[in-house]
Design an enzyme around this catalytic site. Structure first.
Site, mmCIF file in Angstrom:
data_model
loop_
_atom_site.group_PDB
_atom_site.id
_atom_site.type_symbol
_atom_site.label_atom_id
_atom_site.label_comp_id
_atom_site.label_asym_id
_atom_site.label_seq_id
_atom_site.Cartn_x
_atom_site.Cartn_y
_atom_site.Cartn_z
ATOM 1 N N SER A 258 0.872 -1.172 0.000
ATOM 2 C CA SER A 258 0.000 0.000 0.000
ATOM 3 C C SER A 258 0.913 1.227 0.000
ATOM 4 C CB SER A 258 -0.829 -0.010 1.288
ATOM 5 O OG SER A 258 -1.392 1.255 1.558
ATOM 6 N N TYR B 32 -1.568 -1.548 10.492
ATOM 7 C CA TYR B 32 -1.578 -1.633 9.027
ATOM 8 C C TYR B 32 -0.289 -1.054 8.452
ATOM 9 C CZ TYR B 32 -3.622 -1.308 4.290
ATOM 10 O OH TYR B 32 -3.884 -1.445 2.939
HETATM 11 P P1 NAD Z 1 -11.136 -6.579 0.162
HETATM 12 O O1 NAD Z 1 -11.660 -6.529 1.543
HETATM 13 O O2 NAD Z 1 -12.067 -6.297 -0.986
HETATM 14 O O3 NAD Z 1 -10.417 -7.993 -0.092
HETATM 15 C C1 NAD Z 1 -9.635 -8.615 0.897
HETATM 16 C C2 NAD Z 1 -9.547 -10.086 0.575
HETATM 17 O O4 NAD Z 1 -8.762 -10.720 1.601
HETATM 18 C C3 NAD Z 1 -10.913 -10.791 0.569
HETATM 19 O O5 NAD Z 1 -10.924 -11.768 -0.445
HETATM 20 C C4 NAD Z 1 -10.952 -11.444 1.958
HETATM 21 O O6 NAD Z 1 -11.811 -12.579 2.013
HETATM 22 C C5 NAD Z 1 -9.489 -11.840 2.094
HETATM 23 N N1 NAD Z 1 -9.088 -12.140 3.461
HETATM 24 C C6 NAD Z 1 -9.233 -11.373 4.585
HETATM 25 N N2 NAD Z 1 -8.764 -12.048 5.651
HETATM 26 C C7 NAD Z 1 -8.322 -13.248 5.208
HETATM 27 C C8 NAD Z 1 -7.740 -14.381 5.821
HETATM 28 N N3 NAD Z 1 -7.511 -14.428 7.149
HETATM 29 N N4 NAD Z 1 -7.429 -15.460 5.068
HETATM 30 C C9 NAD Z 1 -7.670 -15.448 3.723
HETATM 31 N N5 NAD Z 1 -8.210 -14.391 3.081
HETATM 32 C C10 NAD Z 1 -8.546 -13.319 3.818
HETATM 33 O O7 NAD Z 1 -9.905 -5.575 0.137
HETATM 34 P P2 NAD Z 1 -9.073 -4.943 -1.073
HETATM 35 O O8 NAD Z 1 -9.352 -3.495 -1.021
HETATM 36 O O9 NAD Z 1 -9.270 -5.682 -2.351
HETATM 37 O O10 NAD Z 1 -7.586 -5.184 -0.519
HETATM 38 C C11 NAD Z 1 -6.712 -6.197 -0.994
HETATM 39 C C12 NAD Z 1 -5.289 -5.861 -0.578
HETATM 40 O O11 NAD Z 1 -4.910 -4.611 -1.138
HETATM 41 C C13 NAD Z 1 -5.098 -5.727 0.929
HETATM 42 O O12 NAD Z 1 -3.851 -6.280 1.302
HETATM 43 C C14 NAD Z 1 -5.096 -4.227 1.155
HETATM 44 O O13 NAD Z 1 -4.366 -3.864 2.288
HETATM 45 C C15 NAD Z 1 -4.429 -3.752 -0.124
HETATM 46 N N6 NAD Z 1 -4.724 -2.360 -0.473
HETATM 47 C C16 NAD Z 1 -6.016 -1.943 -0.665
HETATM 48 C C17 NAD Z 1 -6.245 -0.605 -0.997
HETATM 49 C C18 NAD Z 1 -7.647 -0.061 -1.241
HETATM 50 O O14 NAD Z 1 -7.799 1.157 -1.309
HETATM 51 N N7 NAD Z 1 -8.660 -0.876 -1.434
HETATM 52 C C19 NAD Z 1 -5.155 0.277 -1.135
HETATM 53 C C20 NAD Z 1 -3.866 -0.198 -0.924
HETATM 54 C C21 NAD Z 1 -3.665 -1.522 -0.602
#
Ligand code: NAD
Length: 267
Positions: free
Chosen positions: A149, A162
């Site tokens: 991130s 985080y």
């Molecule tokens: P999201 O909540 O849509 O997806 C998260 C995924 O992780 C889901 O499939 C969930 O089921 C899975 N997950 C959660 N806990 C778990 C566990 N214990 N075991 C297995 N799977 C698990 O979130 P997203 O926005 O798609 O985020 C995905 C990644 O990208 C994350 O690492 C997040 O930190 C990172 N990220 C997101 C953003 C944003 O703005 N959305 C920005 C930067 C980084």
């Protein structure tokens, strides 16, 4: 040259953690479009997950399996990797994407939330990398892509766990890259700014209600305050970056921190 002719990953196998939603699902789709067999992972409604799995197989003519592994459990990760290897005979690509968030001042930050975020956002990547490296070394080829991130590079208040986990993921990426530098296995980290996923959609609606303002205003003035381009990063663009890193043009890129953050960390 970036040769991503359709299906250039045909015959390979990719594990994408946290791919039942958001960024992970988008990455799984782009990898499948380019021919990779997919191991989906994450939580969610069984029927919805099965629908996505079937869609990947039907749309992209690849094979996809689903692992319910809770990535906070190292044994579950080992089983996911073993199942993937048994089904596809190989594991070539690992995307460490599963992640959760919790926001609170550090004095009030619950210990169990700290532990869960560190486990799911950082330790899971260590365990998965440890499990796939022997398989990649057998073939002398592999691509490991960690999804951190902008918070892997800079901080925001109230996000202690985080920010610590994502900074840790950046560090882990560099170590794996160095240890594998003389092989054809690369390890890189993508650092996105805000991406419009179902998770963020929910936040926008909640903030609009809480502040009594429109959703557009929430996006510009609250959510994207730190993101100069004032636009969300597209999940499928992160998928495209992952595909680039898997291509032959990505072979010299290892230990790289790839920001896709609309200028956030340029400030
Ligand atoms: P999201 O909540 O849509 O997806 C998260 C995924 O992780 C889901 O499939 C969930 O089921 C899975 N997950 C959660 N806990 C778990 C566990 N214990 N075991 C297995 N799977 C698990 O979130 P997203 O926005 O798609 O985020 C995905 C990644 O990208 C994350 O690492 C997040 O930190 C990172 N990220 C997101 C953003 C944003 O703005 N959305 C920005 C930067 C980084």
């Amino acid at each position: 040259m970036f040769n991503s002719s359709e299906q250039f990953l045909k015959g390979t196998s990719a594990i994408v953690t946290g791919s039942t939603s958001g960024i992970g699902l988008a990455i799984a789709k782009v990898l499948a479009k380019n021919g990779a067999n997919i191991t989906l992972n994450g939580f969610g409604d069984k029927d919805e997950i099965e629908k996505e799995r079937k869609m990947l197989e039907g749309e992209y003519k690849i094979k996809a399996i689903y692992s319910p592994a809770d990535v906070s459990q190292p044994e579950a990760i080992q089983k996911m990797v073993a199942d993937s290897r048994e089904t596809f005979g190989r594991v070539d690509i690992l995307i460490n994407n599963a992640g959760i968030q919790f926001v609170a001042p550090i004095i009030e930050f619950p210990q169990e939330k700290w532990n869960a975020i560190l486990n799911i956002n950082l330790t899971s990547a260590f365990s998965a990398i440890k499990a796939v490296l022997p398989l990649m070394k057998e073939k002398n080829w592999g691509r490991i892509i960690n999804i951190a991130s902008a918070h892997g590079l800079v901080a925001s208040a109230y996000k202690s766990a985080y920010v610590a986990a994502k900074h840790g993921l950046v560090g882990l990426t560099k170590v794996v890259a160095l240890e594998m530098a003389e092989t054809n296995i690369t390890c890189n980290v993508i650092c996105p700014g805000y991406v419009k996923t179902p998770l963020v959609d929910k936040q926008i609606a909640e903030q609009a209600k809480a502040h009594g303002i429109g959703e557009d205003q929430v996006v510009k003035e609250i959510l994207l305050k730190t993101q100069p381009n004032k636009k969300f990063i597209k999940a499928e663009d992160i998928g495209a970056m992952a595909v680039f890193l898997c291509s032959s043009a990505g072979e010299a890129m290892t230990g790289e921190i790839i920001s896709m953050d609309g200028g956030w960390t340029a400030q």
